[in-house]
Design a protein around this motif. Sequence first.
Motif: not given
Length: 315
Positions: A166-174, A190-193, A196-202, A205-209
Amino acid sequence: MSEHKWQRGDLLGVAELSTEEIVHVLDTAESFVEVAARPIKKVPTLRGKTVINLFFEASTRTRSSFEIAEKRLSADNVNFSTSGSSLSKGETLLDTTRNLEAMAPDLVVIRHAHPRVPHGLAERVGAGVVNAGDGAHEHPTQALLDAFTIRRHKGRVEGLRVAIVGDVAHSRVVRSNVLCLRKLGAEVTIAGPRTMMPEQPEALGARVAWSLEEAIAGADVIMMLRVQLERQARASFPSEREYFEFFGLTAGRLQAAADDAIIMHPGPMNRGIEIASEVADGPWSVILEQVANGVAVRMAVLYLLAGVKSGEGSA
Ligand code: CP
């Protein structure tokens, strides 16, 4: 019960916790679960202790969960929010903090829209500080109750495949969940549009889809994240219908996950945007169990921190 000797007086983030400390909180929470089933839901553990709950951001679950946990532990508690306090008259957070400190609380629970405000508070007050969510940074008790819920259902966390979507960029939960679940040995995706992903999602510390289907294939646990419209200057997707079409979890899409997959959501849910009601209310859902477990986990956290702050230590 773990052999760990708890020595931490504040709970500011999962980043600071060791695997042993996380397991110790979860084991301690197990001992508090049965309090909810008693005719009189109260133990004397924190009798004579004072807890101040400072919520400078909206909350239903976390705030009421902490309040119930404090009452079940027999602590005295006081609640502050921006609208009902002198913060709304222009008093600074530092002055508010000094005044609260003068009342000699033992513990302070704080939620704030800005990252690391709980860390600053912990440096200035003698009371133990619990981070109940700081901006898009951390929400440690949410991650602990999520891990607790997973462990109760699956008997373990190690080796499980967990998809957070989901909305990974804005989430403290993730952020807190990736840290917590990785420390406990889960494989996290982790996955999201892309918007809604941070600039460097990796870097989380998770695999990115990059699609829901890829993220949940074979997953044992699926955690859907709320689209946080209040943290976005404008919506990061063309329409709710389009978001649901690509990233909404439906019963049909769930077929790609493991047969015994469980569905989680920290709440509040946007039904029909990130999750279909048939999934949120379906047999796979443990969403209300997360809420119930939150009380036991927060009782454990308050008990452990209060023991250190009073110099008594804890088992
Ligand atoms: N999960 C969670 O933090 O919910 P609230 O915002 O209602 O506290």
